[in-house]
Design a protein around this motif. Structure first.
Motif, PDB file in Angstrom:
ATOM      1  N   PHE A  17     -13.450  -4.397  -5.341  1.00  0.00           N
ATOM      2  CA  PHE A  17     -12.186  -4.994  -6.311  1.00  0.00           C
ATOM      3  C   PHE A  17     -11.063  -5.035  -5.511  1.00  0.00           C
ATOM      4  N   HIS A  18     -10.506  -4.203  -4.727  1.00  0.00           N
ATOM      5  CA  HIS A  18      -9.590  -4.357  -3.833  1.00  0.00           C
ATOM      6  C   HIS A  18      -9.401  -5.243  -2.853  1.00  0.00           C
ATOM      7  N   THR A  19     -10.617  -5.739  -2.431  1.00  0.00           N
ATOM      8  CA  THR A  19     -10.604  -6.465  -1.093  1.00  0.00           C
ATOM      9  C   THR A  19     -10.693  -8.119  -1.685  1.00  0.00           C
ATOM     10  N   LEU A  20     -11.332  -8.207  -2.845  1.00  0.00           N
ATOM     11  CA  LEU A  20     -11.431  -9.524  -3.197  1.00  0.00           C
ATOM     12  C   LEU A  20     -10.709  -9.958  -4.575  1.00  0.00           C
ATOM     13  N   LEU A  21     -10.241  -9.115  -5.402  1.00  0.00           N
ATOM     14  CA  LEU A  21      -9.555  -9.281  -6.588  1.00  0.00           C
ATOM     15  C   LEU A  21      -8.183  -8.824  -6.723  1.00  0.00           C
ATOM     16  N   HIS A  22      -7.909  -7.774  -5.940  1.00  0.00           N
ATOM     17  CA  HIS A  22      -6.633  -7.179  -6.105  1.00  0.00           C
ATOM     18  C   HIS A  22      -5.480  -8.185  -5.197  1.00  0.00           C
ATOM     19  N   PRO A  23      -4.217  -8.359  -5.762  1.00  0.00           N
ATOM     20  CA  PRO A  23      -3.452  -9.343  -5.046  1.00  0.00           C
ATOM     21  C   PRO A  23      -3.103  -9.046  -3.626  1.00  0.00           C
ATOM     22  N   SER A  24      -3.006  -7.768  -3.435  1.00  0.00           N
ATOM     23  CA  SER A  24      -2.836  -7.303  -2.031  1.00  0.00           C
ATOM     24  C   SER A  24      -3.712  -7.526  -1.102  1.00  0.00           C
ATOM     25  N   GLY A  25      -5.193  -7.419  -1.487  1.00  0.00           N
ATOM     26  CA  GLY A  25      -6.518  -7.487  -0.712  1.00  0.00           C
ATOM     27  C   GLY A  25      -6.620  -6.265   0.219  1.00  0.00           C
ATOM     28  N   LYS A  26      -6.371  -5.081  -0.149  1.00  0.00           N
ATOM     29  CA  LYS A  26      -6.411  -4.129   0.658  1.00  0.00           C
ATOM     30  C   LYS A  26      -7.467  -2.873   0.248  1.00  0.00           C
ATOM     31  N   GLY A  27      -8.744  -3.336   0.425  1.00  0.00           N
ATOM     32  CA  GLY A  27      -9.793  -2.541   0.378  1.00  0.00           C
ATOM     33  C   GLY A  27      -9.771  -1.542   1.636  1.00  0.00           C
ATOM     34  N   HIS A  28      -9.928  -0.314   1.252  1.00  0.00           N
ATOM     35  CA  HIS A  28      -9.770   0.617   2.110  1.00  0.00           C
ATOM     36  C   HIS A  28     -10.776   0.715   3.331  1.00  0.00           C
ATOM     37  N   LEU A  29     -12.235   0.414   2.663  1.00  0.00           N
ATOM     38  CA  LEU A  29     -13.454   0.394   3.685  1.00  0.00           C
ATOM     39  C   LEU A  29     -13.303  -0.959   4.305  1.00  0.00           C
ATOM     40  N   SER A  30     -13.293  -1.919   3.762  1.00  0.00           N
ATOM     41  CA  SER A  30     -13.259  -3.167   4.130  1.00  0.00           C
ATOM     42  C   SER A  30     -12.101  -3.157   5.391  1.00  0.00           C
ATOM     43  N   ARG A  31     -10.973  -2.641   4.994  1.00  0.00           N
ATOM     44  CA  ARG A  31      -9.824  -2.896   6.214  1.00  0.00           C
ATOM     45  C   ARG A  31     -10.327  -1.923   7.466  1.00  0.00           C
ATOM     46  N   LEU A  32     -10.801  -0.850   7.160  1.00  0.00           N
ATOM     47  CA  LEU A  32     -11.382  -0.049   8.381  1.00  0.00           C
ATOM     48  C   LEU A  32     -12.527  -0.758   9.216  1.00  0.00           C
ATOM     49  N   VAL A  33     -13.230  -1.418   8.563  1.00  0.00           N
ATOM     50  CA  VAL A  33     -14.485  -2.260   9.256  1.00  0.00           C
ATOM     51  C   VAL A  33     -13.801  -3.540   9.942  1.00  0.00           C
ATOM     52  N   LEU A  34     -12.826  -4.244   9.460  1.00  0.00           N
ATOM     53  CA  LEU A  34     -12.272  -5.374  10.043  1.00  0.00           C
ATOM     54  C   LEU A  34     -11.335  -4.876  11.264  1.00  0.00           C
ATOM     55  N   ALA A  35     -10.664  -3.833  11.004  1.00  0.00           N
ATOM     56  CA  ALA A  35      -9.621  -3.351  12.062  1.00  0.00           C
ATOM     57  C   ALA A  35     -10.570  -2.901  13.140  1.00  0.00           C
ATOM     58  N   GLY A  36     -11.557  -2.064  12.994  1.00  0.00           N
ATOM     59  CA  GLY A  36     -12.434  -1.518  13.917  1.00  0.00           C
ATOM     60  C   GLY A  36     -13.278  -2.653  14.813  1.00  0.00           C
ATOM     61  N   ILE A  37     -13.875  -3.600  13.973  1.00  0.00           N
ATOM     62  CA  ILE A  37     -14.486  -4.698  14.816  1.00  0.00           C
ATOM     63  C   ILE A  37     -13.520  -5.439  15.846  1.00  0.00           C
ATOM     64  N   TRP A  38     -12.024  -5.551  15.132  1.00  0.00           N
ATOM     65  CA  TRP A  38     -11.184  -6.501  15.736  1.00  0.00           C
ATOM     66  C   TRP A  38     -10.893  -5.601  17.102  1.00  0.00           C
ATOM     67  N   SER A  39     -10.577  -4.112  17.248  1.00  0.00           N
ATOM     68  CA  SER A  39     -10.223  -3.381  18.141  1.00  0.00           C
ATOM     69  C   SER A  39     -11.535  -3.254  19.271  1.00  0.00           C
ATOM     70  N   VAL A  40     -12.616  -3.548  18.856  1.00  0.00           N
ATOM     71  CA  VAL A  40     -13.673  -3.621  19.843  1.00  0.00           C
ATOM     72  C   VAL A  40     -13.450  -4.777  20.555  1.00  0.00           C
ATOM     73  N   SER A  41     -13.123  -5.932  19.732  1.00  0.00           N
ATOM     74  CA  SER A  41     -13.222  -7.177  20.496  1.00  0.00           C
ATOM     75  C   SER A  41     -12.152  -7.435  21.232  1.00  0.00           C
ATOM     76  N   LYS A  42     -10.841  -6.713  20.880  1.00  0.00           N
ATOM     77  CA  LYS A  42      -9.781  -6.867  21.810  1.00  0.00           C
ATOM     78  C   LYS A  42     -10.004  -6.153  23.011  1.00  0.00           C
ATOM     79  N   ALA A  43     -10.585  -5.086  22.911  1.00  0.00           N
ATOM     80  CA  ALA A  43     -10.928  -4.245  24.003  1.00  0.00           C
ATOM     81  C   ALA A  43     -11.851  -4.933  25.167  1.00  0.00           C
ATOM     82  N   THR A  44     -12.622  -5.705  24.516  1.00  0.00           N
ATOM     83  CA  THR A  44     -13.473  -6.553  25.381  1.00  0.00           C
ATOM     84  C   THR A  44     -12.992  -7.946  26.039  1.00  0.00           C
ATOM     85  N   GLY A  45     -11.697  -8.143  25.544  1.00  0.00           N
ATOM     86  CA  GLY A  45     -11.071  -9.519  25.872  1.00  0.00           C
ATOM     87  C   GLY A  45     -11.461 -10.641  24.998  1.00  0.00           C
ATOM     88  N   HIS A  46     -11.810 -10.235  23.751  1.00  0.00           N
ATOM     89  CA  HIS A  46     -12.195 -11.163  22.874  1.00  0.00           C
ATOM     90  C   HIS A  46     -13.216 -12.183  23.143  1.00  0.00           C
TER      91      HIS A  46
END
Length: 291
Positions: free
Chosen positions: A21-50
């Motif tokens: 609900f918070h990710t898809l329907l809430h105006p701020s789009g701030k799902g806690h679990l989804s944000r952790l997953v997105l940020a975590g995968i982004w951090s791994v990608s950044k650490a490996t030079g994308h």
């Protein structure tokens, strides 16, 4: 024991639904679990030079959807587990003793979630018969929401790329250096348009925060690379002799401050002024800032 498993299952189910609900329907789009997953995968990608390039954003969103499915499947499996096998009937040729209750609970849960309707295992327990259709509805809603989530991210990405190309075009002709020779009305119109587009990007990062995690392989389309030129354009506009141009420069400055505040607070966590935040934004996306 059955009550404990049921309560635990409901907690897992509600946790997953709340994040959806918070990710898809809430105006701020701030799902806690989804944000952790997105940020975590982004951090791994950044650490490996994308090395994943433009695939990192879609891959991260796919992992989030898989997480939502897993939470619903696991939660409902916990609800079904205390009622297996006694609360279900089995088709001819299927001996429930051949399967562990845990594996059977997972099987029943994901078959129901996927609305497959094999009919080989049917609930006879009164409460399970009432509850299982809700899991099927959840599965249908999850599929629809996931497809919608993937399609709605591309308009914000298009706006971001369009702004990057607009800034690149201005930079290629050295627009900031010739601002004093441009008709003031034209200069104000260009600056006002840029300020409005920067504001739209800020809104996009608010409503579609997952867009931040999309890497641009083409530097011409990368707002992270092109955005620094707006700082130069802003400074030259604020120092212009015409009031209209100066006011438009102030509007652009305000739009940049609001955008960089959003980037700093929600994604980057560093930078004391717009210039530093924009530099951090470019570095996070593996881009060399254009000045």
């Amino acid at each position: 024991m059955g009550i404990v498993l049921t309560v635990a299952g409901i907690v897992v189910i509600v946790t997953g639904l709340q994040d959806m609900f918070h990710t898809l329907l809430h105006p701020s789009g701030k799902g806690h679990l989804s944000r952790l997953v997105l940020a975590g995968i982004w951090s791994v990608s950044k650490a490996t030079g994308h090395r994943l390039g433009s695939a990192v954003g879609p891959a991260a969103m796919t992992v989030v959807v898989v997480l939502w499915v897993a939470l619903q499947g696991a939660g409902w499996a916990l609800v079904y587990y205390p009622h297996l096998p006694g609360g279900f009937t089995y088709s001819a040729g299927i001996n429930p003793a051949d399967y562990s209750p845990a594996a059977e609970a997972v099987y029943v849960s994901f078959v129901t979630l996927g609305t497959l309707g094999f009919g080989d295992v049917v609930a006879t327990n009164h409460w399970i018969r009432l509850a299982s259709p809700f899991e099927a509805l959840t599965g249908f809603a999850l599929l629809t929401a996931a497809l919608t989530w993937f399609t709605q991210i591309y308009p914000p990405l298009s706006r971001r790329r369009a702004l990057a190309l607009e800034i690149k075009g201005l930079a290629d002709v050295g627009y900031a250096g010739h601002l004093g020779a441009v008709d003031p009305a034209t200069a104000s119109r260009v600056l006002d348009g840029l300020a409005a587009n920067v504001g739209k990007i800020r809104i996009d990062f608010t409503q579609y925060p997952e867009g931040f995690y999309f890497q641009e392989e083409d530097p011409d389309l990368s707002l992270a690379r092109q955005l620094p030129y707006l700082l130069k354009l802003r400074d030259d506009a604020i120092g212009h002799k015409e009031l209209d141009v100066r006011l438009s420069g102030e509007q652009l400055s305000l739009a940049l401050e609001q955008l960089t505040t959003k980037l700093k607070n929600d994604f980057l966590g560093s930078g004391e002024d717009p210039g530093q935040v924009i530099a951090a934004y470019a570095a996070a996306h593996g881009q060399t800032p254009r000045t």
